[in-house]
Enzyme design. Structure first.
Site, PDB file in Angstrom:
ATOM      1  CE1 TYR A 237     -12.759   8.847 -23.671  1.00  0.00           C
ATOM      2  CE2 TYR A 237     -15.033   8.115 -23.950  1.00  0.00           C
ATOM      3  CZ  TYR A 237     -13.675   7.832 -23.904  1.00  0.00           C
ATOM      4  OH  TYR A 237     -13.242   6.543 -24.088  1.00  0.00           O
ATOM      5  CE  LYS A 241      -9.647   7.714 -26.806  1.00  0.00           C
ATOM      6  NZ  LYS A 241      -8.297   7.264 -26.375  1.00  0.00           N
TER       7      LYS A 241
END
Length: 505
Positions: A237, A241
């Site tokens: 994640y 990002k």
């Protein structure tokens, strides 16, 4: 930075909101509709194959939620006409070029009308497939930026990231940008196009061996963890990002870009009403497990700071940043910026509480014990669940010893069982191994945050707050100062009751 009326800025604007079914996106849309009904239009992009499916998702996952209660009460029988006038639901997919918009007429209409873009589309799953996370969190950011470049009226693009792109850094974490190829461990060779090629090659290999869908999913999850840790990030994640931020910084050209990095987002503090939350947020998994009596131990440092921030404060910060940077002229950090935002600097705002109003894991433990002791959860048999002090494990080594001890106890129990039940208990044994592997995977995912040693600088965000205070403009309406929160009252009377109401099943 000078601030004018935020309500005036939003009035008669056309705003594209991506990820419209997400937690923050819904709160953003509700806030705009409630405080500035004279917004011209909100285009709501959500993942769907066609207009009919998108409309169904919008009804079920957005406007049908309790969150919009005040808007519904205000407009009453005129709600449908108001919604149809102000909101246009757009089926699409940010992992595709042109945001997956198949209707060319609609696409051109959007290009010509959009004033602001707020990119809230993301997968926040720590254990997501690498191909999926790369498509949404990384390439999605690139596609939104490319779409923004087609909008001649665009004043600002607000990209919502996460403060935890910092990985496992300690100390004071600054509001600094990421540049192409940056890594957290000094490794070289990070190339986003190369990552895309690696994903394609991995998928081809898996399909060549006729792997099942489940096997492909697990392999791609593991591959994401490997790639993230190769360059110093703890999970897929935050890695994807961070790469999304890199692409935006590298490709922005003359687009006026703002990056907002929230920390751990919790239930609403005040608006539209206290305690609204959706899904199991990061720290809420602890509350759910503890309240249901399924959290025998806690792994982490009770003295460590947990950076929580209520969702409405995050949304207010997004709106204020959008208005502040959406003006035709602005001045940022005493650097003169030319007309239309033609600058090479990305404005980054970290929105959290760890510097100005720190909360600790020990506080969370205390609040949970006090709340569920006084108001125990009633289980499916109608009996109150008794909670107590959990065993606190302060290191991974102690956690492994704890799990090994529980495992040995189970095996010892098997020895005492009549052999007639061996097949049954063999099934229990297999199930226990599966659960242990699952728990260990979760612990590996969340460990960096349970022992996190950093605090997030928010100097840029404080400048926004100072500009609001100095202008005297709508400070009560667009509050986002974490100092206003009294954590004990918030968790005991707002957040935990909200989690129980909206999350517990």
């Amino acid at each position: 930075m000078e601030l004018e009326s935020i309500l005036k800025f939003v009035e008669n604007r056309t705003i594209l909101v991506t990820g419209a079914t997400g937690f923050l996106a819904k709160i953003f849309v509700e806030k705009i509709l409630r405080v500035q009904p004279n917004v011209k239009k909100l285009y709501l992009l959500l993942r769907a194959p066609d207009t009919k499916s998108a409309a169904q998702r919008f009804q079920n996952e957005v406007i049908g939620k309790d969150l919009f209660r005040l808007v519904k009460e205000k407009w009453g029988s005129n709600l449908n006409s108001f919604v149809s006038e102000k909101l246009t639901v757009v089926p699409g997919d940010i992992s595709q070029g042109d945001l997956g918009l198949k209707d060319f007429t609609l696409r051109e209409e959007m290009w010509n009308q959009i004033d602001c873009i707020v990119n809230l589309a993301a997968t926040t799953n720590f254990d997501e497939r690498y191909d999926v996370a790369l498509g949404i969190n990384t390439m999605g950011a690139k596609h939104v930026l490319s779409f923004a470049k087609q909008c001649p009226k665009l004043k600002v693009l607000v990209h919502v990231s996460t403060a935890y792109v910092c990985g496992e850094k300690g100390g004071l974490i600054l509001e600094s940008p990421y540049h192409m190829g940056d890594t957290l461990n000094g490794a070289t060779g990070l190339d986003i196009d190369g990552e895309m090629r690696l994903v394609d090659e991995k998928l081809k290999q898996l399909r060549a061996f006729d792997s099942s869908d489940a096997a492909i999913t697990m392999a791609m999850k593991d591959f994401g963890h490997i790639r993230a840790k190769t360059y110093g990030w703890p999970n897929t994640y935050v890695f994807t990002k961070a790469m999304g931020e890199m692409l935006i910084g590298h490709l922005k050209d003359n687009v006026n870009v703002v990056v907002v990095r929230p920390t751990i987002v919790t239930s609403t503090y005040k608006e539209p009403f206290p305690g609204w939350v959706e899904g199991v947020r990061t720290i809420d998994s602890l509350a759910v497990g503890y309240g249901k009596g399924k959290l025998p131990c806690f792994l982490g440092d009770l003295k460590a700071v947990v950076d929580a921030i209520p969702a409405d404060l995050v949304v207010n910060a997004i709106i204020v940043a959008m208005a502040a940077h959406g003006k035709q002229y602005y001045n940022y950090n005493n650097i003169d910026v030319v007309k239309n935002g033609e600058n090479n600097k990305i404005s980054i705002y970290q929105v959290g509480s760890s510097v100005r109003n720190p909360l600790r894991y020990g506080d969370l433990q205390d609040y949970g014990f006090r709340y569920f002791t006084k108001k125990p959860w009633i289980d499916k048999d109608g009996k109150p669940v008794k909670v107590g002090k959990v065993t606190v494990l302060s290191s991974m080594a102690s956690f492994r010893r704890y799990m090994a001890f529980r495992y040995l106890l189970f095996l010892k129990g098997l020895e005492l069982v009549n052999t007639a039940f061996c097949q049954y208990f063999q099934g229990l044994y297999v199930d226990l191994n599966r659960k242990i592997n699952f728990v260990m995977r979760l612990v590996d995912l969340y460990r960096p945050y349970l022992f996190f040693k950093g605090v997030f600088d928010d100097m840029n965000t404080e400048k926004l707050r100072m500009a609001m205070r100095e202008s005297g403009m709508e400070t009560e309406m667009f509050y986002f100062d974490p100092k206003c929160i009294e954590w004990e009252d918030y968790f005991l009377n707002v957040h935990i009751p909200g989690v129980v109401k909206y999350v517990f099943k």
